[in-house]
Design an enzyme around this catalytic site. Structure first.
Site, PDB file in Angstrom:
ATOM      1  N   GLU A   1       0.607  -1.192   0.244  1.00  0.00           N
ATOM      2  CA  GLU A   1       0.007   0.152  -0.241  1.00  0.00           C
ATOM      3  C   GLU A   1       0.963   1.442  -0.391  1.00  0.00           C
ATOM      4  O   GLU A   1       0.613   2.483  -0.540  1.00  0.00           O
ATOM      5  CB  GLU A   1      -1.213   0.390   0.784  1.00  0.00           C
ATOM      6  CG  GLU A   1      -1.999  -1.301   0.904  1.00  0.00           C
ATOM      7  CD  GLU A   1      -1.820  -1.971   1.019  1.00  0.00           C
ATOM      8  OE1 GLU A   1      -2.504  -3.294   0.668  1.00  0.00           O
ATOM      9  OE2 GLU A   1      -1.170  -2.658   1.267  1.00  0.00           O
TER      10      GLU A   1
ATOM     11  N   GLN B   1      -7.490  -1.881  -1.901  1.00  0.00           N
ATOM     12  CA  GLN B   1      -8.118  -3.324  -1.947  1.00  0.00           C
ATOM     13  C   GLN B   1      -9.337  -3.565  -0.729  1.00  0.00           C
ATOM     14  O   GLN B   1     -10.429  -3.434  -1.068  1.00  0.00           O
ATOM     15  CB  GLN B   1      -7.675  -4.519  -2.121  1.00  0.00           C
ATOM     16  CG  GLN B   1      -6.879  -4.803  -3.195  1.00  0.00           C
ATOM     17  CD  GLN B   1      -6.239  -6.353  -3.439  1.00  0.00           C
ATOM     18  OE1 GLN B   1      -6.539  -7.211  -1.813  1.00  0.00           O
ATOM     19  NE2 GLN B   1      -6.030  -6.869  -4.219  1.00  0.00           N
TER      20      GLN B   1
ATOM     21  N   HIS C   1     -12.075  -7.541   5.760  1.00  0.00           N
ATOM     22  CA  HIS C   1     -12.564  -7.326   4.786  1.00  0.00           C
ATOM     23  C   HIS C   1     -13.560  -6.840   5.068  1.00  0.00           C
ATOM     24  O   HIS C   1     -14.236  -7.021   3.876  1.00  0.00           O
ATOM     25  CB  HIS C   1     -12.465  -9.082   4.137  1.00  0.00           C
ATOM     26  CG  HIS C   1     -11.560  -9.028   4.073  1.00  0.00           C
ATOM     27  ND1 HIS C   1     -10.777 -10.508   4.120  1.00  0.00           N
ATOM     28  CD2 HIS C   1     -10.359  -9.226   2.588  1.00  0.00           C
ATOM     29  CE1 HIS C   1     -10.085 -10.700   3.700  1.00  0.00           C
ATOM     30  NE2 HIS C   1      -9.426 -10.400   2.653  1.00  0.00           N
TER      31      HIS C   1
END
Length: 760
Positions: A483, A505, A554
């Site tokens: 990142e 992401q 996530h």
């Protein structure tokens, strides 16, 4: 007199004494290695930097100057400046005073002495920061300002080196020529930081694949990080044997050696467009910074050894030995420059300082909404043939997005019953983002889309599917799984004239590289008085409510670390039409105002089609008009209750509003959409319209969005009923357990009922 003032006098006296003691026996053999005029110029740059250090320490000791890190012992970096052109962009270590002086000497009309001292006393007239910080920076000299960097500028430097060739090939106007070399300097302690390791790895990785990477990393190794020693062989062992990275070493206390090696490094990078690592050995004289007294952690013998290697003394010895000047001439130059620095220091003390919050924050969030609106209006007409555009659902009216018979949509974004000729069909949120990215890429050559998996795969959720095939690998490309590298590429390409749209992401992954946003992107305009900008739109897949996938990483529901960064725009669209319009606004705000925009996309809504089971009413036609930053969207005109929410909370609150209506409670739903800045005017208007506000916040109760909404309403003078419901102060677990900690529709409904019962 304090320890700092005494150490400054000791350093000054030590040089004078040593210079006076130089004799013919000190003559060197490198006669003619540097011509006389250049040698004297470099000596004067080194001396100027030394006197600026001494002046800064005196001003600090007298409480007339402020925090300043010295460059004494690092004056050999003047040779690095001499090896470069003035149009080679430089991102400097905080001990690069001599580099700054030498570079600025070559700029007509520049006054590096006054410029540095204006920064030391935090004068509003400081030409780079406007009195906000003491930094080495100059628009004219192509020096991008950095604050107290711990390698945080390295990813940006890599991104800028990457961007130079790409801008030339794509015809993008760039502030620097196509054959420029990027210079990035840092300390030996910073070389151990993960940011440095990652950035250098990214540069080598890119070069390994044939990507031009004209970049010189300069590690100024003085052997100590504040008080922690660096092993003498550590930098060479860490970076010397690295395949794909040309390693060169030089003695920064030996001017001819430093200049010769620096010229070799720059020539290699410029000719072959490859990364070069220049290991410049230096010493540190006078302590780390401010009130630091290095005698507390360094022994007398160690301090004396460094003092004996004073680069000013080394240059004087060379000039004397080469017959370029004698000791009397050199001492005269030293004293003359010192007197000029002291006189200038006295002058800048009379300069005004920033005296209001408005003056301090003026460069944080530039806003030209009319220009943004005009830039959005340049968008080409929508196309019905978009890569991910779905077929129109048979027999389903294109309604307000709320389902038949539900709450009416108010505001500027109404969906027509039948799409106009040439307009795209109703889409999901993911499809609308894909569609809009395609239009932006087609319209403007300065737009780049990149990130992990965005090109060949089209993103984890298919949001960028097909874009690489349509626009090519120069416009849409994959990056490393890092990142910091992704955001550094955005920072560098933004400097070079592009409007980068990187993808992170998952929201949880942003924290791996948050300093690239907080410490680099958000501060550049602030510390350069708006002269340098970071145009970028960071797409972030985030928030919770994914079913059967992920867990914490996530399904991260925390936005606090992003929302408290000054000047950064945080956008959270909930529906396809808003996603398209808000993305256009963010891209235009980046281009027009240089804004840093974080575009958080609710993963759980990416492919959502239904508000109610089977109705496909959450599909919408991508909007192409301008949506001003900081404007909310309201659904319905209920007079009993205002449900304030965003993201996943929007469809949740709309369904809740339907159920409340059957109970005689008529609610409107306010989608904040913009979480920074909050749409305070719209929030207050719709709060006062009902007098009862329930904030439905999917982020955590502590540090969540609801706290800011509360504060905004109270500060604005709202006196009505107010309540909130939010997710628990917990990470999101895997599987059904997530339902126990996340905001639910039942919790929203129960809280709404309680609030309305209390009011009655």
């Amino acid at each position: 007199m304090g320890e700092v003032a005494r150490s400054s006098l000791d350093l000054d006296a030590a040089f004078r004494t040593a210079l006076a003691g130089l004799t013919a026996a000190d003559r060197c053999d490198a006669i003619g290695a540097i011509d006389a005029a250049r040698g004297l110029e470099l000596f004067e740059s080194q001396v100027t930097s030394r006197h600026l250090d001494l002046a800064a320490r005196r001003l600090g000791a007298a409480r007339q100057g402020f925090y300043s890190i010295g460059s004494s012992g690092h004056e050999g970096n003047a040779a690095v400046a001499a090896a470069l052109r003035v149009d080679d962009p430089a991102l400097l270590h905080y001990r690069s005073g001599a580099f700054f002086v030498q570079r600025c000497r070559r700029i007509p009309g520049a006054d590096p002495i006054r410029d540095v001292l204006l920064g030391v006393v935090a004068a509003a007239a400081d030409p780079i920061s406007g009195g906000r910080h003491k930094v080495f920076g100059s628009k004219q000299a192509s020096i991008i300002p950095q604050t107290s960097t711990i390698a945080s500028q390295l990813p940006r430097a890599v991104g800028l080196a990457f961007a130079l060739d790409r801008a030339a090939r794509q015809g993008i106007p760039c502030p620097w020529p196509a054959d420029a070399v990027v210079l990035c300097s840092f300390g030996d302690a910073s070389a151990n930081h993960s940011t440095a390791a990652g950035a250098i790895n990214t540069a080598v990785h890119a070069a390994h694949q044939g990507v031009p990477m004209p970049l010189v990393f300069v590690c100024e190794d003085n052997g100590i990080g504040i008080s922690v020693p660096t092993p003498p062989d550590w930098i060479e062992r860490s970076y010397g044997p690295r395949p794909g990275l040309t390693y060169l070493a030089a003695d920064g206390c030996d001017l001819p050696n430093a200049l010769g090696v620096a010229e070799d490094a720059v020539d290699l990078a410029r000719t072959w467009r490859v990364p070069v690592f220049l290991h410049l050995r230096t010493v540190r004289l006078g302590g780390h910074a401010g009130s630091d007294v290095e005698a507390a952690y360094r022994g007398p013998a160690e301090l004396a050894a460094d003092l004996a290697r004073d680069p000013l003394l080394g240059t004087a010895r060379y000039l004397l030995g080469a017959g370029i000047a004698d000791a009397v001439d050199l001492l005269d130059r030293y004293e003359r420059i010192g007197a000029h620095v002291r006189d200038t220091a006295d002058e800048v003390l009379r300069e005004a300082r920033l005296d209001s919050a408005a003056a301090v924050t003026a460069t944080l969030a530039p806003s030209n909404p009319d220009a943004i609106r005009s830039d959005v209006a340049r968008t080409v007409g929508n196309r019905a043939t978009d890569v991910l555009a779905p077929a129109r659902p048979s027999g389903t009216p294109e309604d307000t997005g709320l389902g038949p018979g539900t709450v009416r949509v108010l505001g500027s974004h109404r969906d027509s019953a039948v799409p106009a000729p040439g307009r795209p069909l109703p889409m999901t949120l993911a499809q609308a983002i894909n569609h809009t990215l395609g239009e932006l890429l087609a319209r403007d050559d300065d737009v780049l889309v990149f990130g992990e998996d965005v090109a060949r795969k089209g993103g984890v959720y298919g949001v960028t599917k097909g874009l690489r095939k349509r626009f090519g690998a120069r416009r849409v490309f994959d990056t490393l799984l890092d990142e910091q590298a992704v955001l550094g590429t955005a920072l560098g390409t933004g400097l070079a004239g592009f409007v980068p749209i990187p993808e992170i992401q998952y929201l949880a992954y942003v924290h791996n590289a948050a300093d690239q946003i907080r410490g680099e992107a958000a501060t550049l305009s602030f510390f350069s008085d708006g002269q340098y900008r970071n145009p970028m739109v960071v797409r972030i897949a985030g928030l919770a409510y994914q079913k059967g996938f992920g867990g914490h990483f996530h399904n991260d529901d925390s936005l606090a670390a992003l929302r408290d960064i000054p000047g950064v725009v945080v956008a959270v669209p909930a529906r396809a039409d808003d996603a398209a319009a808000m993305l256009r606004t963010c891209v235009s705000a980046a281009r027009v105002d240089g804004r840093v925009c974080l575009f958080v996309e609710p993963i759980a809504l990416y492919h959502t089609r239904d508000l109610h089971p089977g109705d496909e009413s959450w599909l919408a036609t991508p909007a192409s008009e301008h949506v001003p930053i900081g404007s909310a969207r309201v659904y319905g005109d209920g007079t009993d209750l205002t449900l304030v929410t965003f993201g996943n909370g929007v469809p949740m609150c709309l369904r809740t509003a339907d159920r409340l209506a059957t109970q005689g409670i008529h609610a409107r739903v306010l989608d904040l959409r913009w979480l920074n800045p909050l749409p305070v005017a719209d929030l207050l208007q719709h709060a006062e319209a009902t007098g009862h506000v329930l904030v439905a916040d999917e982020t955590r109760r502590s540090g969540g969005v609801s706290e800011s909404v509360y504060a905004a309403l109270i500060d604005a003078g709202y006196h009505g009923a107010l309540a909130r419901v939010a997710s628990e102060d917990s990470f999101v677990p895997l599987g059904p357990a997530a339902d126990t900690v996340l905001l639910s529709e039942s919790a929203i409904e129960a809280a709404a009922q309680r609030l309305c019962r209390q009011a009655r």
